[in-house]
Motif scaffolding. Sequence first.
Motif, PDB file in Angstrom:
ATOM      1  N   GLY A  62       0.809  -1.213   0.000  1.00  0.00           N
ATOM      2  CA  GLY A  62       0.000   0.000   0.000  1.00  0.00           C
ATOM      3  C   GLY A  62       0.840   1.260   0.000  1.00  0.00           C
ATOM      4  O   GLY A  62       2.054   1.225   0.183  1.00  0.00           O
ATOM      5  N   LYS A  63       0.180   2.345  -0.194  1.00  0.00           N
ATOM      6  CA  LYS A  63       0.842   3.659  -0.195  1.00  0.00           C
ATOM      7  C   LYS A  63       0.725   4.258   1.195  1.00  0.00           C
ATOM      8  O   LYS A  63      -0.243   4.029   1.906  1.00  0.00           O
ATOM      9  N   ARG A  64       1.751   5.049   1.577  1.00  0.00           N
ATOM     10  CA  ARG A  64       1.725   5.784   2.829  1.00  0.00           C
ATOM     11  C   ARG A  64       2.124   7.217   2.562  1.00  0.00           C
ATOM     12  O   ARG A  64       2.907   7.501   1.670  1.00  0.00           O
ATOM     13  N   ARG A  65       1.571   8.110   3.311  1.00  0.00           N
ATOM     14  CA  ARG A  65       1.854   9.539   3.175  1.00  0.00           C
ATOM     15  C   ARG A  65       3.231   9.834   3.738  1.00  0.00           C
ATOM     16  O   ARG A  65       3.675   9.227   4.707  1.00  0.00           O
ATOM     17  N   VAL A  82       7.272  17.395 -13.793  1.00  0.00           N
ATOM     18  CA  VAL A  82       5.814  17.210 -13.850  1.00  0.00           C
ATOM     19  C   VAL A  82       5.220  18.151 -14.894  1.00  0.00           C
ATOM     20  O   VAL A  82       4.411  17.738 -15.730  1.00  0.00           O
ATOM     21  N   GLU A  83       5.642  19.401 -14.868  1.00  0.00           N
ATOM     22  CA  GLU A  83       5.111  20.387 -15.815  1.00  0.00           C
ATOM     23  C   GLU A  83       5.411  19.999 -17.263  1.00  0.00           C
ATOM     24  O   GLU A  83       4.591  20.205 -18.156  1.00  0.00           O
ATOM     25  N   ALA A  84       6.584  19.399 -17.487  1.00  0.00           N
ATOM     26  CA  ALA A  84       6.985  19.002 -18.834  1.00  0.00           C
ATOM     27  C   ALA A  84       6.375  17.659 -19.251  1.00  0.00           C
ATOM     28  O   ALA A  84       6.583  17.209 -20.379  1.00  0.00           O
ATOM     29  N   GLY A  85       5.675  17.013 -18.319  1.00  0.00           N
ATOM     30  CA  GLY A  85       5.047  15.740 -18.653  1.00  0.00           C
ATOM     31  C   GLY A  85       5.954  14.532 -18.496  1.00  0.00           C
ATOM     32  O   GLY A  85       5.616  13.439 -18.931  1.00  0.00           O
ATOM     33  N   ARG A  86       7.120  14.712 -17.880  1.00  0.00           N
ATOM     34  CA  ARG A  86       8.026  13.581 -17.674  1.00  0.00           C
ATOM     35  C   ARG A  86       7.643  12.762 -16.454  1.00  0.00           C
ATOM     36  O   ARG A  86       8.184  11.679 -16.244  1.00  0.00           O
ATOM     37  N   ALA A  87       6.708  13.281 -15.659  1.00  0.00           N
ATOM     38  CA  ALA A  87       6.160  12.553 -14.509  1.00  0.00           C
ATOM     39  C   ALA A  87       4.706  12.994 -14.369  1.00  0.00           C
ATOM     40  O   ALA A  87       4.400  14.170 -14.582  1.00  0.00           O
ATOM     41  N   PRO A  88       3.833  12.076 -14.014  1.00  0.00           N
ATOM     42  CA  PRO A  88       2.417  12.460 -13.929  1.00  0.00           C
ATOM     43  C   PRO A  88       2.106  13.367 -12.741  1.00  0.00           C
ATOM     44  O   PRO A  88       1.246  14.236 -12.836  1.00  0.00           O
ATOM     45  N   THR A  89       2.813  13.150 -11.624  1.00  0.00           N
ATOM     46  CA  THR A  89       2.592  13.946 -10.416  1.00  0.00           C
ATOM     47  C   THR A  89       3.903  14.087  -9.662  1.00  0.00           C
ATOM     48  O   THR A  89       4.857  13.332  -9.896  1.00  0.00           O
ATOM     49  N   LEU A  90       3.935  15.015  -8.738  1.00  0.00           N
ATOM     50  CA  LEU A  90       5.115  15.168  -7.885  1.00  0.00           C
ATOM     51  C   LEU A  90       5.335  13.903  -7.061  1.00  0.00           C
ATOM     52  O   LEU A  90       6.466  13.439  -6.902  1.00  0.00           O
ATOM     53  N   ALA A  93       4.577  10.861  -7.882  1.00  0.00           N
ATOM     54  CA  ALA A  93       5.128   9.824  -8.761  1.00  0.00           C
ATOM     55  C   ALA A  93       6.609  10.058  -9.014  1.00  0.00           C
ATOM     56  O   ALA A  93       7.406   9.115  -9.025  1.00  0.00           O
ATOM     57  N   TRP A  94       6.997  11.329  -9.184  1.00  0.00           N
ATOM     58  CA  TRP A  94       8.407  11.655  -9.413  1.00  0.00           C
ATOM     59  C   TRP A  94       9.240  11.271  -8.194  1.00  0.00           C
ATOM     60  O   TRP A  94      10.304  10.659  -8.322  1.00  0.00           O
ATOM     61  N   VAL A  95       8.750  11.611  -7.005  1.00  0.00           N
ATOM     62  CA  VAL A  95       9.465  11.281  -5.768  1.00  0.00           C
ATOM     63  C   VAL A  95       9.551   9.767  -5.592  1.00  0.00           C
ATOM     64  O   VAL A  95      10.608   9.226  -5.251  1.00  0.00           O
ATOM     65  N   GLU A  96       8.453   9.067  -5.860  1.00  0.00           N
ATOM     66  CA  GLU A  96       8.475   7.610  -5.720  1.00  0.00           C
ATOM     67  C   GLU A  96       9.469   6.982  -6.696  1.00  0.00           C
ATOM     68  O   GLU A  96      10.204   6.058  -6.328  1.00  0.00           O
ATOM     69  N   ASP A  97       9.508   7.470  -7.941  1.00  0.00           N
ATOM     70  CA  ASP A  97      10.490   6.956  -8.907  1.00  0.00           C
ATOM     71  C   ASP A  97      11.917   7.180  -8.409  1.00  0.00           C
ATOM     72  O   ASP A  97      12.766   6.301  -8.516  1.00  0.00           O
ATOM     73  N   LYS A 137      16.809   4.782  -5.923  1.00  0.00           N
ATOM     74  CA  LYS A 137      17.788   4.749  -4.831  1.00  0.00           C
ATOM     75  C   LYS A 137      17.782   3.385  -4.153  1.00  0.00           C
ATOM     76  O   LYS A 137      18.838   2.813  -3.871  1.00  0.00           O
ATOM     77  N   VAL A 138      16.590   2.846  -3.892  1.00  0.00           N
ATOM     78  CA  VAL A 138      16.475   1.525  -3.273  1.00  0.00           C
ATOM     79  C   VAL A 138      17.135   0.472  -4.166  1.00  0.00           C
ATOM     80  O   VAL A 138      17.918  -0.364  -3.695  1.00  0.00           O
ATOM     81  N   GLU A 139      16.848   0.505  -5.455  1.00  0.00           N
ATOM     82  CA  GLU A 139      17.427  -0.473  -6.385  1.00  0.00           C
ATOM     83  C   GLU A 139      18.946  -0.350  -6.452  1.00  0.00           C
ATOM     84  O   GLU A 139      19.659  -1.346  -6.476  1.00  0.00           O
ATOM     85  N   ARG A 140      19.446   0.888  -6.481  1.00  0.00           N
ATOM     86  CA  ARG A 140      20.897   1.109  -6.520  1.00  0.00           C
ATOM     87  C   ARG A 140      21.553   0.541  -5.260  1.00  0.00           C
ATOM     88  O   ARG A 140      22.590  -0.117  -5.331  1.00  0.00           O
ATOM     89  N   GLU A 141      20.937   0.757  -4.100  1.00  0.00           N
ATOM     90  CA  GLU A 141      21.511   0.232  -2.855  1.00  0.00           C
ATOM     91  C   GLU A 141      21.460  -1.288  -2.821  1.00  0.00           C
ATOM     92  O   GLU A 141      22.398  -1.929  -2.351  1.00  0.00           O
ATOM     93  N   ARG A 142      20.393  -1.890  -3.338  1.00  0.00           N
ATOM     94  CA  ARG A 142      20.320  -3.358  -3.412  1.00  0.00           C
ATOM     95  C   ARG A 142      21.408  -3.896  -4.333  1.00  0.00           C
ATOM     96  O   ARG A 142      22.043  -4.917  -4.044  1.00  0.00           O
ATOM     97  N   THR A 143      21.599  -3.226  -5.466  1.00  0.00           N
ATOM     98  CA  THR A 143      22.630  -3.655  -6.418  1.00  0.00           C
ATOM     99  C   THR A 143      24.011  -3.564  -5.795  1.00  0.00           C
ATOM    100  O   THR A 143      24.827  -4.484  -5.927  1.00  0.00           O
TER     101      THR A 143
END
Length: 90
Positions: free
Chosen positions: A2-5, A22-30, A32-36, A41-47
């Motif tokens: 689930g999602k958490r605030r 977000v304004e340029a359309g490279r992310a749907p929402t702020l 979503a950009w933060v989650e990406d 970062k999580v994937e890089r640390e796992r790697t």
Amino acid sequence: MGKRRLSASIDAEVLAAAEAAVEAGRAPTLSAWVEDALSAKVERERTLAALGEALEAADAEFGALSEDEIRAVERRARANAIVVRPRDVA
């Protein structure tokens, strides 16, 4: 999962870059950009953790590289490197 605030303070330049994405359309929402960004970062640390484990296993099995072996690898890498320089822009 689930999602958490989240409430966080970030550098103003980073926030501006996220808002521009977000304004340029490279992310749907702020959000979503933060989650990406956090997911990357999580994937890089796992790697990096997996790489560290692999190196430890190799060291345990074969022994660590000596300084001379490391320098020899660096010399071979430099000798085989292809140097790329940008063209002059006139």
